[in-house]
Enzyme design. Sequence first.
Site, mmCIF file in Angstrom:
data_model
loop_
_atom_site.group_PDB
_atom_site.id
_atom_site.type_symbol
_atom_site.label_atom_id
_atom_site.label_comp_id
_atom_site.label_asym_id
_atom_site.label_seq_id
_atom_site.Cartn_x
_atom_site.Cartn_y
_atom_site.Cartn_z
ATOM 1 N N HIS A 1 0.858 -1.367 -0.179
ATOM 2 C CA HIS A 1 -0.222 -0.151 0.155
ATOM 3 C C HIS A 1 0.691 1.382 0.046
ATOM 4 O O HIS A 1 1.773 1.131 0.568
ATOM 5 C CB HIS A 1 -0.962 0.239 1.060
ATOM 6 C CG HIS A 1 -2.233 0.933 1.027
ATOM 7 N ND1 HIS A 1 -2.021 2.354 1.357
ATOM 8 C CD2 HIS A 1 -3.266 0.727 0.743
ATOM 9 C CE1 HIS A 1 -3.195 2.830 1.210
ATOM 10 N NE2 HIS A 1 -3.971 1.682 0.720
ATOM 11 N N ASP B 1 -8.195 -4.826 -0.040
ATOM 12 C CA ASP B 1 -8.602 -5.550 -1.132
ATOM 13 C C ASP B 1 -8.407 -7.122 -1.231
ATOM 14 O O ASP B 1 -8.895 -7.801 -1.951
ATOM 15 C CB ASP B 1 -8.097 -5.078 -2.585
ATOM 16 C CG ASP B 1 -8.705 -3.454 -2.694
ATOM 17 O OD1 ASP B 1 -9.869 -3.461 -2.771
ATOM 18 O OD2 ASP B 1 -8.143 -2.807 -3.272
#
Length: 428
Positions: A307, A364
């Site tokens: 991320h 996700d």
Amino acid sequence: MSNTAEIKFNGNTYELPVTTGSENEQAIDISKLRAESGLITLDPGFKNTGSTKSAITFLDGEQGILRYRGYSIEDLADKSSFLEVAYLLIYGELPDTETFTNFKNRISKHTFVHEDIKKILDGFPSKAHPMGVLSSLVCSLTAFYPGSLAPNRSEDDIDLSIIRLLAKLPTFTAWAYKNKIGHPVIYPDNKLDYCSNFMKMMYGLPGNEYEVDPVVASALDKLLILHADHEQNCSTSTVRIVGSSQASLYSSISAGINALWGPLHGGANQAVIEMLEAIKEDGGDTTKFLNKAKDKNDPFRLMGFGHRVYKNFDPRAKIIKKAADDVLAKLGVNDPVLDIAKGLEEAALKDDYFVERKLYPNVDFYSGIIYRAMGIPTEMFTVMFALGRLPGWIAQWKEMRDNNEPIGRPRQVYVGAEQRDYTDISKR
Ligand code: ACO
């Protein structure tokens, strides 16, 4: 603590103010640097650039903290509802009972869409990706409500656009799915809550009763809360920058949907399931794919890992992981793809490559697994993300507008050809 920073260049010293946020984040304000020194700053991907001061979401990627308007994501996911969180993000405070009832009633009144929108939907081939359909339908609202284009609308008008958008996005989302599978659309049922109404429009068939599973509706509500805002990410920055030109709320959100679509952003949840399925098809050897992800000559990346801002566990991933376990247990789903996901996660968290780079599973990685268990098709995953992110986009657009922010317009360092003379085509 000093509240100025100095830049020394060509024998000159430039003093720049340092801004401190409410969580003690500090930033050098370079807005006057160019006027004083001729220098601009270069930061591809805006990895270290604050584009705004915002009071909506606080995120500490090092410590894995996420808060909306000061409330922790853990508390909100556990105790609140998606619409309450939407209200909080957009208007800044949690609503009292009367305000919240009024907010929900207003949303219920606007869930239906103009019948002509069905004609637009009919024009899309069924192979159209539902994200493209969704962004087009949202942008089409500018045609049905042309008053929304006027930059100097009253606050009440703006508020009506906000309510319309919150009300109609579930309808558009479900209809994009119906278009995909070639089924007739189902109209909203305003007796139902936000998520149950959405599910009925997704899975109901004309003339058939559809029973909403409360376990699934509540898991969906939680997922939407977790996706509701994430400060200045790619799609949110897009919404703010499009809105900064005084484009309408509908066109700004439509642009945000397009930005979310890419596999490095909201499209990752679809990419995760596709990756897990590919690993399963290939025989389920997770080590082989872990090695591919580490090989710099191989473009393969472990989707759902890493991320831009979380260099610790994504706090949303922790909550979703638990919700995924609950939903799968309650629905009695036994999914081999989930076993591959667990194996991959376990191996990656022990692997030096991932540990050194602080690559943890992101939101996700698990959201696709829950959506799959709920029977939501893979191509709809990013659309679900958009449904959740809508209140955040709206809140950020509204904040940008309320603060009268200037049009977004970055600079560049030009590295192309120097001035040269034009030569006629016959002489080249
Ligand atoms: N698999 C393998 N290696 C990775 C991965 C991954 N998923 N993510 C990052 N790396 C490596 C990079 O190759 C790089 O290695 P290097 O330092 O040896 O060159 C290092 O980790 C840093 O990665 P960057 O790409 O520089 O990090 P950046 O902050 O630019 O990218 C991103 C973040 C785009 C999320 C990246 O981690 C990625 O592509 N992940 C997979 C896609 C994904 O899951 N996206 C969803 C993000 S969450 C969201 O948008 C809701």
